[in-house]
Design a protein around this motif. Structure first.
Motif, PDB file in Angstrom:
ATOM      1  N   PHE A   1       5.573  -3.136   4.422  1.00  0.00           N
ATOM      2  CA  PHE A   1       4.982  -1.905   5.823  1.00  0.00           C
ATOM      3  C   PHE A   1       4.745  -0.575   4.770  1.00  0.00           C
ATOM      4  O   PHE A   1       4.226   0.445   5.680  1.00  0.00           O
ATOM      5  N   ALA A   2       5.577  -0.180   3.661  1.00  0.00           N
ATOM      6  CA  ALA A   2       4.859   0.708   2.942  1.00  0.00           C
ATOM      7  C   ALA A   2       3.706   0.792   2.343  1.00  0.00           C
ATOM      8  O   ALA A   2       3.235   1.970   2.129  1.00  0.00           O
ATOM      9  N   LYS A   3       3.490  -0.484   1.370  1.00  0.00           N
ATOM     10  CA  LYS A   3       2.159  -0.422   0.502  1.00  0.00           C
ATOM     11  C   LYS A   3       0.804  -0.226   1.807  1.00  0.00           C
ATOM     12  O   LYS A   3       0.783  -0.237   2.514  1.00  0.00           O
ATOM     13  N   ASP A   4       0.779   0.950   1.042  1.00  0.00           N
ATOM     14  CA  ASP A   4      -0.602   1.844   1.196  1.00  0.00           C
ATOM     15  C   ASP A   4      -0.368   2.906   2.127  1.00  0.00           C
ATOM     16  O   ASP A   4      -1.895   3.568   2.643  1.00  0.00           O
ATOM     17  N   ARG A   5       0.969   3.089   2.982  1.00  0.00           N
ATOM     18  CA  ARG A   5       0.814   3.681   3.231  1.00  0.00           C
ATOM     19  C   ARG A   5       2.365   4.573   2.836  1.00  0.00           C
ATOM     20  O   ARG A   5       2.006   6.573   2.709  1.00  0.00           O
TER      21      ARG A   5
END
Length: 125
Positions: free
Chosen positions: A62-66
């Motif tokens: 859920f944290a990837k790319d953000r």
């Protein structure tokens, strides 16, 4: 004495950004695994991101790319830059250190032996 002190939490609207900081003292934090975790009310603590002594960075899905985890050695500080925040990111965020590892870092909170006090992040829709 090992200390981890988080700061930078706050309230933002969905789509906004925050940068969390974690000041580390009392140990060689760049020679250990460092991680960010979060815990929402009524939920278990979950892993967000981690960085090892070789600067390898791994993120939860859920944290990837953000989100971006980083360090600033001159300031003994670990960061978590969070962009495109969503209401489901609302939680208490903690930084943690696993003093027994410097690579092959764990995603499990039980493996981290030092914790900060947490900083609250609230994202409104």
């Amino acid at each position: 004495q090992v200390q981890l002190v988080e700061s930078g939490g706050g309230s933002v609207q969905a789509g906004g950004s925050l940068r969390l900081s974690c000041y580390a003292s009392g140990f060689g934090y760049r020679r250990t695994c460092m991680g960010w975790f979060r815990q929402a009310p009524g939920k278990e603590r979950e892993w967000v991101a981690r960085i090892d002594s070789l600067d390898t960075k791994i993120y939860a899905y859920f944290a990837k790319d953000r989100f971006t985890i980083s360090t600033e050695n001159a300031k003994n500080t670990l960061y978590l830059q969070m962009n495109s925040l969503k209401p489901e990111d609302t939680a208490m965020y903690y930084c943690a250190a696993d003093s027994r590892r410097y690579d092959f870092c764990s995603d499990h909170s039980r493996d981290y032996d030092y914790w900060g006090q947490g900083t609250q992040v609230t994202v409104s829709s």
